[in-house]
Design an enzyme around this catalytic site. Structure first.
Site, mmCIF file in Angstrom:
data_model
loop_
_atom_site.group_PDB
_atom_site.id
_atom_site.type_symbol
_atom_site.label_atom_id
_atom_site.label_comp_id
_atom_site.label_asym_id
_atom_site.label_seq_id
_atom_site.Cartn_x
_atom_site.Cartn_y
_atom_site.Cartn_z
ATOM 1 N N HIS A 47 -10.702 2.696 1.752
ATOM 2 C CA HIS A 47 -9.269 1.761 1.157
ATOM 3 C C HIS A 47 -8.796 2.250 -0.154
ATOM 4 C CE1 HIS A 47 -10.034 -0.744 5.033
ATOM 5 N NE2 HIS A 47 -11.237 -0.431 4.483
ATOM 6 N N GLY A 48 -7.498 2.031 -0.351
ATOM 7 C CA GLY A 48 -6.922 2.356 -1.697
ATOM 8 C C GLY A 48 -6.066 3.725 -1.597
ATOM 9 N N CYS A 49 -5.938 4.105 -0.431
ATOM 10 C CA CYS A 49 -5.464 5.477 -0.332
ATOM 11 C C CYS A 49 -3.979 5.204 0.618
ATOM 12 C CB CYS A 49 -5.988 6.240 0.783
ATOM 13 S SG CYS A 49 -7.757 7.131 0.082
ATOM 14 N N GLU A 50 -2.986 5.819 0.191
ATOM 15 C CA GLU A 50 -1.662 5.444 0.999
ATOM 16 C C GLU A 50 -1.819 5.777 2.050
ATOM 17 O OE1 GLU A 50 3.096 6.459 -0.087
ATOM 18 O OE2 GLU A 50 1.568 7.647 -1.004
ATOM 19 N N SER A 51 -2.381 6.942 2.627
ATOM 20 C CA SER A 51 -2.558 7.500 3.933
ATOM 21 C C SER A 51 -3.748 6.946 4.546
ATOM 22 C CB SER A 51 -2.570 8.954 3.936
ATOM 23 O OG SER A 51 -1.283 9.581 3.403
#
Length: 140
Positions: A47-51
């Site tokens: 979690h925390g990734c754009e993708s």
């Protein structure tokens, strides 16, 4: 198969052109071993990734003691390259050594900070944090 992290660092130091550096990053992502669908679970999602990014961290006993075995995948070619960097950096290390490794330091060393969006930079931070937490847990 991914080259050793030392080779990756040497290659990035040779490449001056930003477009070529990005192309090499994408090539590293293409060299990632396939991540089995069964490991692309919510528990392995970063979690925390754009993708969308998944990283699975496991330990394998070897003659040199326990070593991290990592699998990773992203639905973005560029982010998959960053996943490859993290797997090359942390894979094969003991959980204790991995817990003491700073993935963001590699990101800075390879001079990605000014050429990558803040969202991708946050994603790399999330990947490094995830692997670090897993390594600390596995070292205990």
């Amino acid at each position: 198969m991914l080259p050793p992290i030392a080779t990756i660092i040497e290659n990035f130091e040779i490449i001056e052109d930003d477009d070529m550096r990005l192309e090499y990053l994408i090539e590293l992502g293409r060299a990632l071993p396939p991540m089995p669908e069964s490991l692309r679970t919510e528990a392995n999602r970063v979690h925390g990734c754009e993708s969308q990014v998944w990283i699975d961290t496991a330990v394998e006993e070897t003659g040199d003691g326990p070593r991290l075995v990592l699998h990773g995948f992203s639905d973005s070619f560029i982010v998959r390259g960053f996943v490859a960097l993290m797997l090359a950096l942390y894979g094969g290390k003991s959980p204790r050594d991995a817990a003491e490794t700073d993935g963001l330091d590699l990101f800075r060393q390879l001079r990605f900070g000014s050429h990558v969006t803040s969202k991708r930079s946050n994603g790399v931070r999330a990947m490094a944090d995830r692997i670090h937490r897993d390594a600390v847990r596995l070292a205990a």
